[in-house]
Scaffold this active site. Sequence first.
Site, short mmCIF file in Angstrom:
data_model
loop_
_atom_site.label_atom_id
_atom_site.label_comp_id
_atom_site.label_asym_id
_atom_site.label_seq_id
_atom_site.Cartn_x
_atom_site.Cartn_y
_atom_site.Cartn_z
N ARG A 97 -3.99 -144.38 12.36
CA ARG A 97 -4.46 -144.38 13.76
C ARG A 97 -5.92 -143.95 13.87
O ARG A 97 -6.54 -144.14 14.91
CB ARG A 97 -3.57 -143.50 14.62
CG ARG A 97 -2.45 -144.31 15.24
CD ARG A 97 -1.43 -143.46 15.91
NE ARG A 97 -1.89 -142.88 17.16
CZ ARG A 97 -1.10 -142.17 17.96
NH1 ARG A 97 0.16 -141.99 17.63
NH2 ARG A 97 -1.55 -141.65 19.06
N HIS A 131 -1.95 -150.13 12.25
CA HIS A 131 -2.09 -149.86 13.69
C HIS A 131 -2.93 -150.95 14.37
O HIS A 131 -2.68 -151.32 15.52
CB HIS A 131 -2.72 -148.48 13.87
CG HIS A 131 -2.81 -148.06 15.30
ND1 HIS A 131 -1.71 -148.04 16.13
CD2 HIS A 131 -3.86 -147.67 16.05
CE1 HIS A 131 -2.10 -147.65 17.33
NE2 HIS A 131 -3.40 -147.42 17.31
N ASP A 170 1.24 -150.99 25.33
CA ASP A 170 -0.13 -150.87 25.84
C ASP A 170 -0.83 -152.21 25.69
O ASP A 170 -0.32 -153.13 25.04
CB ASP A 170 -0.91 -149.74 25.17
CG ASP A 170 -0.96 -149.86 23.67
OD1 ASP A 170 -1.14 -150.98 23.17
OD2 ASP A 170 -0.84 -148.83 22.97
N LYS A 193 -1.01 -148.08 29.48
CA LYS A 193 -0.80 -146.70 29.02
C LYS A 193 -2.13 -145.98 28.96
O LYS A 193 -3.12 -146.53 28.49
CB LYS A 193 -0.14 -146.72 27.63
CG LYS A 193 0.18 -145.36 27.08
CD LYS A 193 1.07 -145.45 25.86
CE LYS A 193 0.31 -145.68 24.58
NZ LYS A 193 1.16 -145.68 23.40
N ARG A 195 -4.02 -142.28 27.69
CA ARG A 195 -3.88 -141.05 26.92
C ARG A 195 -5.14 -140.23 27.15
O ARG A 195 -6.24 -140.76 27.15
CB ARG A 195 -3.76 -141.41 25.43
CG ARG A 195 -2.79 -140.58 24.67
CD ARG A 195 -2.85 -141.00 23.22
NE ARG A 195 -1.85 -141.99 22.87
CZ ARG A 195 -0.59 -141.71 22.61
NH1 ARG A 195 -0.16 -140.48 22.69
NH2 ARG A 195 0.25 -142.66 22.27
N THR A 225 5.88 -138.69 18.60
CA THR A 225 6.63 -137.71 19.39
C THR A 225 7.67 -138.38 20.30
O THR A 225 8.51 -137.70 20.87
CB THR A 225 5.68 -136.92 20.31
OG1 THR A 225 5.09 -137.86 21.24
CG2 THR A 225 4.58 -136.25 19.52
N GLY A 227 6.87 -139.65 23.05
CA GLY A 227 6.37 -139.48 24.42
C GLY A 227 6.11 -140.83 25.10
O GLY A 227 6.51 -141.06 26.24
#
Length: 321
Positions: A97, A131, A170, A193, A195, A225, A227
């Site tokens: 990432r 990614h 996203d 999305k 962040r 996570t 999330g």
Amino acid sequence: MYNELKIFSGSSNPDLADEIAKHLNAELGKRNIIKFSNENIKVKIEESVRGKDVFVVQTSCPPVSDNIMEMLIMIHALRGASADRITAVLPYFPYVRSDKKDEPRISITAKLMADLIKTAGADRVLTMDLHAAQIQGFFDMPADQLLALPILCNYFKKKNLQNIVVVAGDVGRAKLNIKYAERLKASLAILEKRRDGDKEKAKIANVIGNVKGKTAIMFDDEILTGGSLMELVKALKREGALDIYAGITHGILSKRAVPNIARSPLKELVITNTVPLPKEKQIDKIKVLSVAKLFAKAIENIHLGRPISTLFQTGGEEECL
Ligand code: R5P
């Protein structure tokens, strides 16, 4: 044409390495790994690799830094032991990432990883679902990227789900998820999305596309996570989606990801074994698909100098070893 193929495993995902070797009717190469009390790592290759075509399987999972060092040392040892060609097989690429300089004075660490692997002595890299596709350009050597797409899509096809909408978590993921939607003959929805800096918690601002009354399947490269997934489930429910599934290649599942998934209205999370899932994280709602056959087929094709492009369609399934 290279001499004998040899597969060595690091400590990160021995079950996957073992499964890959079995598909190839091969035995894992003998090596000894020691960690001293000063945390230095020593790798000794316990058999001759002179002139051989060697593949080193090491994924990125905790302890991440130790696993990276171990792989670099193993590749270096194999290079010193006169292996003819060394391929670093990284099912989940470390620091993947960290692929852009989106803030001043930070490192593009995925590029550093690529350079370290080359400096250690690798001739090529085999990995899965980076990614961002451009990361392949970080390597000053051949780098093949496999896709979990056929494996995940085949699984969902067998479920005979109706009225599917494929969801991209996203905007950046939308382009790749069009391919999933085409395979599953589904429509596409995209979530917006956001962040905040380094915060791991993401927020969904908008749902673009129609999910009402549909079976939603979200595809992504990794779940950390959980999330993002939990926010996505909330947003999709709010917009009237019926059942919600997720197909995610790399299941890291850190922090409270597993209990949160267990409690959520998500119907099923499908991941692969690029990263091992410890016993305490295994629950009925999380299905793990194996990528071993696909990696085995890719390794065989690389060894024999054959193309691997067919595997993007078949996922290795139709040409079982
Ligand atoms: C981010 O762009 C990735 O594709 C994943 O959506 C992200 O890594 C998931 O992280 P988490 O599970 O912590 O929300």
